[in-house]
Design a protein around this motif. Structure first.
Motif, PDB file in Angstrom:
ATOM      1  N   PHE A   1       4.653  10.490   1.321  1.00 24.17           N
ATOM      2  CA  PHE A   1       3.796   9.329   1.513  1.00 24.17           C
ATOM      3  C   PHE A   1       4.691   8.164   1.929  1.00 24.17           C
ATOM      4  O   PHE A   1       5.915   8.257   1.873  1.00 24.17           O
ATOM      5  CB  PHE A   1       2.976   8.995   0.257  1.00 24.17           C
ATOM      6  CG  PHE A   1       3.790   8.648  -0.959  1.00 24.17           C
ATOM      7  CD1 PHE A   1       4.152   7.338  -1.236  1.00 24.17           C
ATOM      8  CD2 PHE A   1       4.184   9.643  -1.851  1.00 24.17           C
ATOM      9  CE1 PHE A   1       4.906   7.025  -2.362  1.00 24.17           C
ATOM     10  CE2 PHE A   1       4.926   9.329  -2.989  1.00 24.17           C
ATOM     11  CZ  PHE A   1       5.288   8.024  -3.241  1.00 24.17           C
ATOM     12  N   LEU A   2       4.075   7.081   2.366  1.00 22.92           N
ATOM     13  CA  LEU A   2       4.798   5.891   2.798  1.00 22.92           C
ATOM     14  C   LEU A   2       4.422   4.718   1.903  1.00 22.92           C
ATOM     15  O   LEU A   2       3.301   4.647   1.402  1.00 22.92           O
ATOM     16  CB  LEU A   2       4.444   5.539   4.248  1.00 22.92           C
ATOM     17  CG  LEU A   2       4.579   6.640   5.286  1.00 22.92           C
ATOM     18  CD1 LEU A   2       4.084   6.151   6.640  1.00 22.92           C
ATOM     19  CD2 LEU A   2       6.005   7.130   5.376  1.00 22.92           C
ATOM     20  N   VAL A   3       5.338   3.784   1.746  1.00 25.55           N
ATOM     21  CA  VAL A   3       5.057   2.511   1.091  1.00 25.55           C
ATOM     22  C   VAL A   3       5.271   1.441   2.149  1.00 25.55           C
ATOM     23  O   VAL A   3       6.327   1.391   2.781  1.00 25.55           O
ATOM     24  CB  VAL A   3       5.987   2.254  -0.114  1.00 25.55           C
ATOM     25  CG1 VAL A   3       5.673   0.900  -0.742  1.00 25.55           C
ATOM     26  CG2 VAL A   3       5.887   3.374  -1.138  1.00 25.55           C
ATOM     27  N   GLY A   4       4.247   0.629   2.377  1.00 29.69           N
ATOM     28  CA  GLY A   4       4.337  -0.416   3.393  1.00 29.69           C
ATOM     29  C   GLY A   4       3.266  -1.465   3.181  1.00 29.69           C
ATOM     30  O   GLY A   4       2.603  -1.493   2.147  1.00 29.69           O
ATOM     31  N   ARG A   5       3.097  -2.309   4.183  1.00 34.03           N
ATOM     32  CA  ARG A   5       2.095  -3.374   4.071  1.00 34.03           C
ATOM     33  C   ARG A   5       0.678  -2.810   4.042  1.00 34.03           C
ATOM     34  O   ARG A   5      -0.133  -3.197   3.224  1.00 34.03           O
ATOM     35  CB  ARG A   5       2.254  -4.368   5.219  1.00 34.03           C
ATOM     36  CG  ARG A   5       3.501  -5.208   5.095  1.00 34.03           C
ATOM     37  CD  ARG A   5       3.544  -6.294   6.166  1.00 34.03           C
ATOM     38  NE  ARG A   5       4.806  -6.980   6.102  1.00 34.03           N
ATOM     39  CZ  ARG A   5       5.813  -6.779   6.958  1.00 34.03           C
ATOM     40  NH1 ARG A   5       5.680  -5.944   7.962  1.00 34.03           N
ATOM     41  NH2 ARG A   5       6.937  -7.431   6.818  1.00 34.03           N
ATOM     42  N   SER A   6       0.371  -1.920   5.011  1.00 30.59           N
ATOM     43  CA  SER A   6      -0.953  -1.301   5.088  1.00 30.59           C
ATOM     44  C   SER A   6      -0.922  -0.222   6.167  1.00 30.59           C
ATOM     45  O   SER A   6       0.020  -0.162   6.964  1.00 30.59           O
ATOM     46  CB  SER A   6      -2.019  -2.340   5.445  1.00 30.59           C
ATOM     47  OG  SER A   6      -1.844  -2.787   6.778  1.00 30.59           O
TER      48      SER A   6
ATOM     49  N   GLY B   1       9.300  11.463  -0.328  1.00 33.55           N
ATOM     50  CA  GLY B   1       8.780  12.814  -0.234  1.00 33.55           C
ATOM     51  C   GLY B   1       9.654  13.872  -0.858  1.00 33.55           C
ATOM     52  O   GLY B   1      10.770  13.613  -1.308  1.00 33.55           O
ATOM     53  N   THR B   2       9.122  15.077  -0.865  1.00 31.15           N
ATOM     54  CA  THR B   2       9.852  16.235  -1.369  1.00 31.15           C
ATOM     55  C   THR B   2      10.402  17.081  -0.231  1.00 31.15           C
ATOM     56  O   THR B   2      11.233  17.951  -0.457  1.00 31.15           O
ATOM     57  CB  THR B   2       8.947  17.114  -2.254  1.00 31.15           C
ATOM     58  OG1 THR B   2       7.786  17.497  -1.513  1.00 31.15           O
ATOM     59  CG2 THR B   2       8.542  16.382  -3.521  1.00 31.15           C
ATOM     60  N   ALA B   3       9.935  16.842   0.965  1.00 28.24           N
ATOM     61  CA  ALA B   3      10.371  17.618   2.129  1.00 28.24           C
ATOM     62  C   ALA B   3      11.817  17.302   2.477  1.00 28.24           C
ATOM     63  O   ALA B   3      12.330  16.233   2.149  1.00 28.24           O
ATOM     64  CB  ALA B   3       9.477  17.309   3.337  1.00 28.24           C
ATOM     65  N   LEU B   4      12.448  18.219   3.135  1.00 24.96           N
ATOM     66  CA  LEU B   4      13.807  18.006   3.637  1.00 24.96           C
ATOM     67  C   LEU B   4      13.689  17.768   5.142  1.00 24.96           C
ATOM     68  O   LEU B   4      13.476  18.702   5.905  1.00 24.96           O
ATOM     69  CB  LEU B   4      14.698  19.217   3.354  1.00 24.96           C
ATOM     70  CG  LEU B   4      16.147  19.102   3.830  1.00 24.96           C
ATOM     71  CD1 LEU B   4      16.866  17.959   3.128  1.00 24.96           C
ATOM     72  CD2 LEU B   4      16.888  20.403   3.565  1.00 24.96           C
ATOM     73  N   PRO B   5      13.759  16.509   5.585  1.00 21.72           N
ATOM     74  CA  PRO B   5      13.651  16.229   7.015  1.00 21.72           C
ATOM     75  C   PRO B   5      14.690  17.008   7.817  1.00 21.72           C
ATOM     76  O   PRO B   5      15.801  17.264   7.331  1.00 21.72           O
ATOM     77  CB  PRO B   5      13.894  14.721   7.106  1.00 21.72           C
ATOM     78  CG  PRO B   5      13.467  14.203   5.765  1.00 21.72           C
ATOM     79  CD  PRO B   5      13.888  15.276   4.797  1.00 21.72           C
TER      80      PRO B   5
ATOM     81  N   ALA C   1       0.828  -1.202   0.000  1.00 15.02           N
ATOM     82  CA  ALA C   1       0.000   0.000   0.000  1.00 15.02           C
ATOM     83  C   ALA C   1       0.859   1.247   0.000  1.00 15.02           C
ATOM     84  O   ALA C   1       1.976   1.243   0.521  1.00 15.02           O
ATOM     85  CB  ALA C   1      -0.889   0.004   1.243  1.00 15.02           C
ATOM     86  N   THR C   2       0.327   2.303  -0.585  1.00 14.15           N
ATOM     87  CA  THR C   2       0.905   3.633  -0.386  1.00 14.15           C
ATOM     88  C   THR C   2      -0.007   4.314   0.616  1.00 14.15           C
ATOM     89  O   THR C   2      -1.232   4.218   0.523  1.00 14.15           O
ATOM     90  CB  THR C   2       0.994   4.433  -1.700  1.00 14.15           C
ATOM     91  OG1 THR C   2      -0.259   4.388  -2.357  1.00 14.15           O
ATOM     92  CG2 THR C   2       2.081   3.880  -2.604  1.00 14.15           C
ATOM     93  N   ILE C   3       0.602   4.944   1.583  1.00 18.64           N
ATOM     94  CA  ILE C   3      -0.128   5.480   2.727  1.00 18.64           C
ATOM     95  C   ILE C   3       0.121   6.975   2.810  1.00 18.64           C
ATOM     96  O   ILE C   3       1.270   7.418   2.804  1.00 18.64           O
ATOM     97  CB  ILE C   3       0.347   4.780   4.019  1.00 18.64           C
ATOM     98  CG1 ILE C   3       0.199   3.259   3.875  1.00 18.64           C
ATOM     99  CG2 ILE C   3      -0.391   5.311   5.234  1.00 18.64           C
ATOM    100  CD1 ILE C   3       1.072   2.450   4.820  1.00 18.64           C
ATOM    101  N   ASP C   4      -0.960   7.756   2.893  1.00 19.67           N
ATOM    102  CA  ASP C   4      -0.816   9.196   3.056  1.00 19.67           C
ATOM    103  C   ASP C   4      -0.026   9.488   4.319  1.00 19.67           C
ATOM    104  O   ASP C   4      -0.229   8.835   5.348  1.00 19.67           O
ATOM    105  CB  ASP C   4      -2.180   9.871   3.136  1.00 19.67           C
ATOM    106  CG  ASP C   4      -2.940   9.818   1.827  1.00 19.67           C
ATOM    107  OD1 ASP C   4      -2.294   9.749   0.764  1.00 19.67           O
ATOM    108  OD2 ASP C   4      -4.183   9.842   1.868  1.00 19.67           O
ATOM    109  N   ASN C   5       0.880  10.458   4.232  1.00 24.67           N
ATOM    110  CA  ASN C   5       1.695  10.826   5.391  1.00 24.67           C
ATOM    111  C   ASN C   5       1.568  12.319   5.659  1.00 24.67           C
ATOM    112  O   ASN C   5       1.012  12.704   6.665  1.00 24.67           O
ATOM    113  CB  ASN C   5       3.151  10.409   5.160  1.00 24.67           C
ATOM    114  CG  ASN C   5       3.994  10.515   6.389  1.00 24.67           C
ATOM    115  OD1 ASN C   5       3.584  10.078   7.450  1.00 24.67           O
ATOM    116  ND2 ASN C   5       5.164  11.102   6.272  1.00 24.67           N
ATOM    117  N   THR C   6       2.088  13.152   4.776  1.00 20.00           N
ATOM    118  CA  THR C   6       1.942  14.603   4.864  1.00 20.00           C
ATOM    119  C   THR C   6       1.683  15.137   3.462  1.00 20.00           C
ATOM    120  O   THR C   6       1.696  14.372   2.491  1.00 20.00           O
ATOM    121  CB  THR C   6       3.221  15.280   5.424  1.00 20.00           C
ATOM    122  OG1 THR C   6       4.256  15.174   4.437  1.00 20.00           O
ATOM    123  CG2 THR C   6       3.675  14.653   6.730  1.00 20.00           C
ATOM    124  N   ASP C   7       1.503  16.444   3.347  1.00 23.50           N
ATOM    125  CA  ASP C   7       1.324  17.037   2.021  1.00 23.50           C
ATOM    126  C   ASP C   7       2.574  16.898   1.172  1.00 23.50           C
ATOM    127  O   ASP C   7       2.525  17.044  -0.049  1.00 23.50           O
ATOM    128  CB  ASP C   7       0.967  18.522   2.142  1.00 23.50           C
ATOM    129  CG  ASP C   7      -0.435  18.736   2.690  1.00 23.50           C
ATOM    130  OD1 ASP C   7      -1.239  17.790   2.657  1.00 23.50           O
ATOM    131  OD2 ASP C   7      -0.709  19.861   3.150  1.00 23.50           O
TER     132      ASP C   7
END
Length: 131
Positions: free
Chosen positions: A38-43, A54-58, A29-35
């Motif tokens: 996103f995350l890729v994981g099981r669910s 993402g495009t953000a710079l952590p 699944a791809t999971i919404d995270n922030t604007d």
């Protein structure tokens, strides 16, 4: 072994389209995270381990972390050859570039079947099954 990993992309919408297709073909699944990610994981119910995209710079990354300065390699475990084939077709349909059609890889003793596709940022994305 891993809890999570992450990498930046230039175009979140293009990356999401690509990883939605790849994840779905592999039963992930791809999971919404922030604007900006996103995350890729099981669910969403079983989020670990995950890949952050993402495009953000952590905050813990420095200016030395440049988007796609050094392409990464991500290999997803597939349940069977059919899933590898589905991944490859879905990735190409979502804008990926062929980097190795489905087939046997490595020494025969490895019994490994895999496919490789470049994502919109040039990262090598693989799906494979060890038989």
């Amino acid at each position: 072994m891993l809890d999570h990993m992450g990498f930046r992309v230039k175009d979140l919408k293009a990356a999401r389209r690509f990883y939605d297709a790849c994840a779905n073909a592999l039963g992930l699944a791809t999971i919404d995270n922030t604007d900006e990610s996103f995350l890729v994981g099981r669910s969403a119910e079983e989020p670990l381990p995950f890949i952050w995209v993402g495009t953000a710079l952590p905050a813990f990354w420095t200016a030395a972390h440049r988007t796609s300065a050094a392409p990464i390699h991500v290999a997803f475990a597939a349940k069977d050859r059919t899933a590898v084939d589905r991944f490859y077709a879905a990735a190409l349909d979502a804008g990926g570039i062929d980097n190795g059609a489905p087939g046997p890889r490595g020494p025969e003793a490895m019994s490994y079947y895999a496919a490789f596709v470049l994502d919109p940022d040039g990262n090598n994305v693989e799906a494979g099954v060890r038989e």
